[in-house]
Structures are given as structure tokens and as C-alpha cells.
Scaffold this motif. Structure first.
Motif, PDB file in Angstrom:
ATOM      1  N   UNK A   1       0.816  -1.228   0.000  1.00 54.73           N
ATOM      2  CA  UNK A   1       0.000   0.000   0.000  1.00 54.73           C
ATOM      3  C   UNK A   1       0.843   1.267   0.000  1.00 54.73           C
ATOM      4  N   UNK A   2       1.861   1.319   0.874  1.00 55.87           N
ATOM      5  CA  UNK A   2       2.512   2.592   1.174  1.00 55.87           C
ATOM      6  C   UNK A   2       3.943   2.700   0.657  1.00 55.87           C
ATOM      7  N   UNK A   3       4.502   1.610   0.131  1.00 60.09           N
ATOM      8  CA  UNK A   3       5.853   1.618  -0.454  1.00 60.09           C
ATOM      9  C   UNK A   3       6.879   2.273   0.480  1.00 60.09           C
ATOM     10  N   UNK A   4       7.044   1.765   1.711  1.00 59.84           N
ATOM     11  CA  UNK A   4       7.960   2.419   2.655  1.00 59.84           C
ATOM     12  C   UNK A   4       9.414   2.355   2.211  1.00 59.84           C
ATOM     13  N   UNK A   5      10.143   3.384   2.603  1.00 58.24           N
ATOM     14  CA  UNK A   5      11.574   3.444   2.324  1.00 58.24           C
ATOM     15  C   UNK A   5      12.326   2.488   3.234  1.00 58.24           C
ATOM     16  N   UNK A   6      11.948   2.465   4.509  1.00 59.77           N
ATOM     17  CA  UNK A   6      12.527   1.559   5.499  1.00 59.77           C
ATOM     18  C   UNK A   6      11.423   1.144   6.469  1.00 59.77           C
ATOM     19  N   UNK A   7      11.650   0.048   7.177  1.00 55.44           N
ATOM     20  CA  UNK A   7      10.722  -0.412   8.209  1.00 55.44           C
ATOM     21  C   UNK A   7      11.486  -0.593   9.511  1.00 55.44           C
ATOM     22  N   UNK A   8      10.929  -0.034  10.589  1.00 54.97           N
ATOM     23  CA  UNK A   8      11.472  -0.244  11.933  1.00 54.97           C
ATOM     24  C   UNK A   8      10.402  -0.951  12.754  1.00 54.97           C
ATOM     25  N   UNK A   9      10.677  -2.181  13.139  1.00 54.72           N
ATOM     26  CA  UNK A   9       9.768  -2.917  14.008  1.00 54.72           C
ATOM     27  C   UNK A   9      10.263  -2.750  15.435  1.00 54.72           C
ATOM     28  N   UNK A  10       9.412  -2.248  16.315  1.00 55.89           N
ATOM     29  CA  UNK A  10       9.870  -1.953  17.672  1.00 55.89           C
ATOM     30  C   UNK A  10       8.800  -2.323  18.693  1.00 55.89           C
ATOM     31  N   UNK A  11       9.230  -2.430  19.950  1.00 57.25           N
ATOM     32  CA  UNK A  11       8.307  -2.784  21.015  1.00 57.25           C
ATOM     33  C   UNK A  11       9.031  -3.433  22.173  1.00 57.25           C
TER      34      UNK A  11
END
Length: 307
Positions: free
Chosen positions: A107-117
Motif C-alpha cells: 500500500x505505502x511503499x515504505x523506504x525503510x521499516x522499523x519494528x519496535x516494542x
């Protein structure tokens, strides 16, 4: 000869006509508007968090927010420091995270992904409030058990790894099974890890280290099992999402990193503290700010070099 002269006169006429037309537009008293040429939209940064306490603080930082839904995931679209950011509340677990990551990428074509929590500690040297940057992540539930007869019980400390990505055939039996008997790690993006490490002093609740994030739909309270995972898989922490997001990000070619804070660590009696979820988002905020700043600086340098 006449044809050549005619062609020359026609060319001159066209130039003169264009000149007159341009001057007429320039000197016209009529109202006018110029529609600019379209530009390529900026690719957003995607921040993932499984539960509301792990996503909604960052979502509250965004400007001009719109909300979209898909399956069990909620996507908050907005801007931060005038740059597009998508906060994805993925839902808990490997399946929810994988689905939300695939939807978010398409959907959003992200440049990078940060998964956090948040996460639970496996390393006794780490304490509640410490942050682990995922130099690598692994599905810590992907195993094959040795054959045991009925009545012989189960011995989970003898299980062997099963790499589901290794073979087009069966990962458990058949010719390709032997190729699948290995651990598969997903490396975090070096640029993002280096940037995050440079900001480690921004995190005041604990230390920031690199390590291995183990993911699975489990919550381990067996100290022997935790020790076995720490020894054999090298896990620093365990949680339920990072490796699934990393696997999908790799499949789509999107740079990825996991950033996890310890909310508990039973190896050294660190009690569960849900307030660590916000501390993790605060650190990720510093990382995102620095990353956006680096992108803007790169654009300015590129414009100067072109000019």
C-alpha cells in the motif's frame, strides 16, 4: 530551391508565432495559474508496534493523521518533521505481523521499516529498560523433533532447527529435508543499526546494544529453555513479531531493523514493566529524527551539486 526557401520561411514563421504567443501570455492581464509538473512522492518511514501501548504514542506524534485498516492491523498515516511516516499497529504474533507488513509494503511503499516494542530477556547481562538493536532476528519456534515412540515423552532441548525457506519440497522429510536442518537469521540493515548506535546516549533508562532477536508465538518461563535458546540461537531477547516482519521485508526488498526494549527478564529477576513500551518509542523517535535529517541533507547536497 523554391522548396528550400519555402521550408525556411515556414520555420521562421513558426518561431515568430511562438515568440508572439509567449509575449502575449507574459503581457496578458488575464488571470492565470500554472500547474506544476508532478513529482515523485517521498517514500514514507514505517514504524511497527504490535500492541496499542507499543504504537499509539508514536502515532500521537504525527501531524495531519489519517487512519486506515486492513485485517487486524491499523495504519496511522501522517507526517513527522515534515516527512511522511506510517505507524502500523500490527497486532501480536507472527501471523498478524507478516500480514500487516505485506499490506503496508504494497500500500505505502515504505523506504525503510522499523519494528519496535517490548521483549523478554534471554541474556542475564541485560536488564529491564535495556534496548537491543536487531543485528539479526530469527524465528525461534521453527524446529523439527527427533522421532520418539509413544510413551517416550518429549525432549525439547534435543529439537533441531528447521529452515522453512531452504527447500521447495518438504522441510521435514524427503530429499530436501537435510538442507532445511539449519538456523535462518535475517540481518538488520547496517545503516539503520549504525545510526541507532550513534544515538545510544539518548536512551537514559538503560544501555543500547546489538544482538539477536528471537521471535515466536510463545512466552517462555522455563529457565532451561531460555538458556538453551540463548546458547544455541544466540538470542538476546524474545518476542512475537520481529522475524516475521524481517522475512516479509526481505521478500519485498525493503531495508529493515528491529529495535526491542526489555520489559522483563526472568533470568535475573527483572519484573515486567509495561512503561518500557513508551521508552522504546522515545528512542525510536530519536532514530527517526536523525534519519529524516540525513535524508533532507542528502537532498540539499544533491540540489547544490546539480546547480
Amino acid at each position: 530551391m523554391i522548396n528550400n526557401i519555402t521550408k525556411s520561411l515556414n520555420a521562421v514563421s513558426i518561431v515568430v508565432a511562438l515568440f508572439i504567443c509567449c509575449n502575449a501570455v507574459a503581457s496578458s492581464s488575464m488571470k492565470q495559474v500554472i500547474t506544476p509538473s508532478s513529482s515523485v512522492p517521498l517514500q514514507p518511514i514505517m514504524i511497527q508496534g504490535p500492541m496499542p501501548i507499543e504504537a499509539q504514542y508514536f502515532a500521537s506524534l504525527l501531524n495531519n493523521v489519517t487512519v486506515e485498516y486492513s485485517g487486524n492491523a491499523t495504519f496511522y498515516l501522517g507526517t513527522y518533521n515534515e516527512y511522511p511516516v506510517v505507524v502500523a499497529q500490527t497486532g501480536k504474533g507472527l501471523e498478524n505481523t507478516a500480514a500487516a507488513t505485506a499490506v503496508g509494503i504494497t500500500r505505502y511503499k515504505p523506504r525503510v521499516i522499523i519494528n519496535q516494542g517490548t521483549s523478554g530477556g534471554h541474556d542475564p547481562a541485560l536488564h529491564v529498560g535495556d534496548i537491543v538493536l536487531g543485528a539479526r532476528s530469527i524465528n525461534a519456534t521453527s524446529f523439527k523433533t527427533p522421532k520418539r515412540n509413544k510413551g517416550e515423552g518429549s525432549q525439547p532441548l534435543t529439537w533441531i532447527p528447521m529452515d522453512l525457506m531452504a527447500s521447495q519440497g518438504s522441510a521435514g522429510e524427503g530429499e530436501g529435508a537435510a538442507d532445511a536442518e539449519k538456523l535462518r537469521f535475517y540481518a538488520g540493515d547496517n545503516e539503520l543499526i549504525t545510526l541507532a548506535m550513534s544515538l545510544r546516549n539518548k536512551h537514559t533508562r538503560g544501555k543500547v546494544v546489538t544482538g539477536t532477536i528471537g521471535s515466536g508465538n510463545f512466552w517462555n518461563n522455563e529457565l532451561d529453555r531460555i538458556e538453551w535458546l540463548h546458547k544455541n540461537l544466540g538470542t538476546s531477547v524474545e518476542e512475537m513479531e520481529t522475524s516475521a516482519a524481517a522475512q516479509i521485508a526481505y521478500a519485498y526488498g525493503v531495508p529493515f531493523v528491529g529495535i526491542r526494549i526489555l520489559s522483563n527478564n526472568i533470568t535475573n529477576r527483572g519484573e515486567y514493566d509495561p512503561s518500557t513500551a513508551k521508552d522504546c518509542q522515545l528512542f525510536v523517535k530519536h532514530v527517526v529524527e536523525a534519519y529524516i535529517s540525513s535524508l533532507k541533507n542528502a537532498l540539499i547536497e544533491r540540489k547544490v551539486s546539480v546547480d
